[in-house]
Scaffold this active site. Structure first.
Site, PDB file in Angstrom:
ATOM      1  N   HIS A 122       6.081  -7.445  -6.400  1.00  0.00           N
ATOM      2  CA  HIS A 122       7.010  -6.882  -7.381  1.00  0.00           C
ATOM      3  C   HIS A 122       6.327  -5.958  -8.384  1.00  0.00           C
ATOM      4  CE1 HIS A 122       5.561  -9.557 -10.626  1.00  0.00           C
ATOM      5  NE2 HIS A 122       5.398 -10.444  -9.661  1.00  0.00           N
ATOM      6  N   ASP A 123       7.034  -4.894  -8.740  1.00  0.00           N
ATOM      7  CA  ASP A 123       6.648  -3.991  -9.835  1.00  0.00           C
ATOM      8  C   ASP A 123       5.390  -3.179  -9.551  1.00  0.00           C
ATOM      9  OD1 ASP A 123       8.747  -4.774 -11.825  1.00  0.00           O
ATOM     10  OD2 ASP A 123       7.739  -6.718 -11.673  1.00  0.00           O
ATOM     11  N   GLY A 140       1.508  -8.682  -8.171  1.00  0.00           N
ATOM     12  CA  GLY A 140       2.535  -8.028  -8.957  1.00  0.00           C
ATOM     13  C   GLY A 140       1.981  -7.050  -9.976  1.00  0.00           C
TER      14      GLY A 140
END
Length: 263
Positions: A122-123, A140
């Site tokens: 994520h991200d 992440g």
């Protein structure tokens, strides 16, 4: 040309499918998915969430895109995954949505090659023309520059930065920021510059010479690190590539710099 969707594929009617897209057997495409022109889902591909895939991508069996992030803070917010054009995603590659507490988007550049089992958490922000060897992994919030090569089984700790043209050795566990043009050895230490990559990509001998000289100065053992960085900027600051390294070092960041092993 019209898209080609295999009769065994399940494609939500609200998904946006571009011209000449091919969706092979047993693929699943969710309602918020956008697939742009000429991208191919070969078979058994699953795409969830607010996921956008650019033109001319090739996505191989058992790739899963747009799954919820593996972050306990995630509460189902309006987050996304954006994948640029001309990427190749080989079998079992996974890329997750962003988080509402992070950037809100996981963003993949153009022209990358992601080998079997690659993972982007994520991200993350991933640049153009990167190469992930088998089972290379980003935690992440990682920022990965253009032309970075990740060796097989290499892993980057969450919120780290890896500068452009860097090389991360196979099996390494990287817990700090890797300077542009740097090379990380198999044990996770900075081990000089990615000289082979620089030569292959056509950097001149003069550029490579100045980068090497600046690197030796920055990572020498005498004096304070900040003073050595300033000296390198003063002596080699006319060289754009050296300025890039200096700016990377001087930018405030969540993680410390990856450094050479002390011997």
């Amino acid at each position: 040309m019209a898209s080609k969707i295999h009769p065994t594929a399940i494609v939500d009617p609200e998904a946006s499918i571009g011209e000449d897209v091919e969706i092979g057997p047993y693929c699943i495409v969710g309602a918020k998915v956008v697939i742009k022109a000429r991208t191919r889902l070969i078979s058994h591909v699953t795409i969830y969430g607010r996921t956008e895939i650019g033109e001319d991508c090739a996505i191989y069996p058992f790739v899963v895109l747009g799954s919820p992030p593996q972050d306990f803070k995630y509460k189902g917010g309006d987050v996304s995954l954006v994948i640029g054009p001309r990427n190749t995603l080989r079998e079992h590659t996974t890329m997750h949505l962003g988080t509402e507490s992070g950037r809100g988007v996981t963003r993949i550049g153009a022209d990358g090659y992601y080998m079997v089992g690659s993972h982007v958490a994520h991200d993350c922000i991933v640049g153009d023309r990167v190469v992930f060897a088998n089972n290379a992994t980003l935690g992440g919030g990682v920022t990965l520059g253009d032309y970075v090569i990740m060796g097989g089984l290499a892993a980057i700790h969450q919120n780290c930065r890896v500068g452009r043209h860097a090389f991360v050795g196979a099996g390494s566990s990287v817990t700090g920021d890797v300077i542009p043009y740097g090379m990380v050895d198999n044990d996770g230490w900075l081990a000089g510059l990615n000289l082979v990559g620089l030569k292959r990509r056509g950097f001149s001998r003069d550029v490579i010479h100045d980068l090497r000289a600046a690197y030796r100065m920055i990572y020498a053992t005498e004096g304070k690190f900040t003073e050595r960085v300033e000296d390198a900027a003063r002596l080699f600051g006319e060289r754009e590539e050296v300025r890039e390294v200096i700016a990377f070092i001087q930018t405030p960041a969540a993680r410390p710099l990856c450094t050479p092993q002390m011997r």
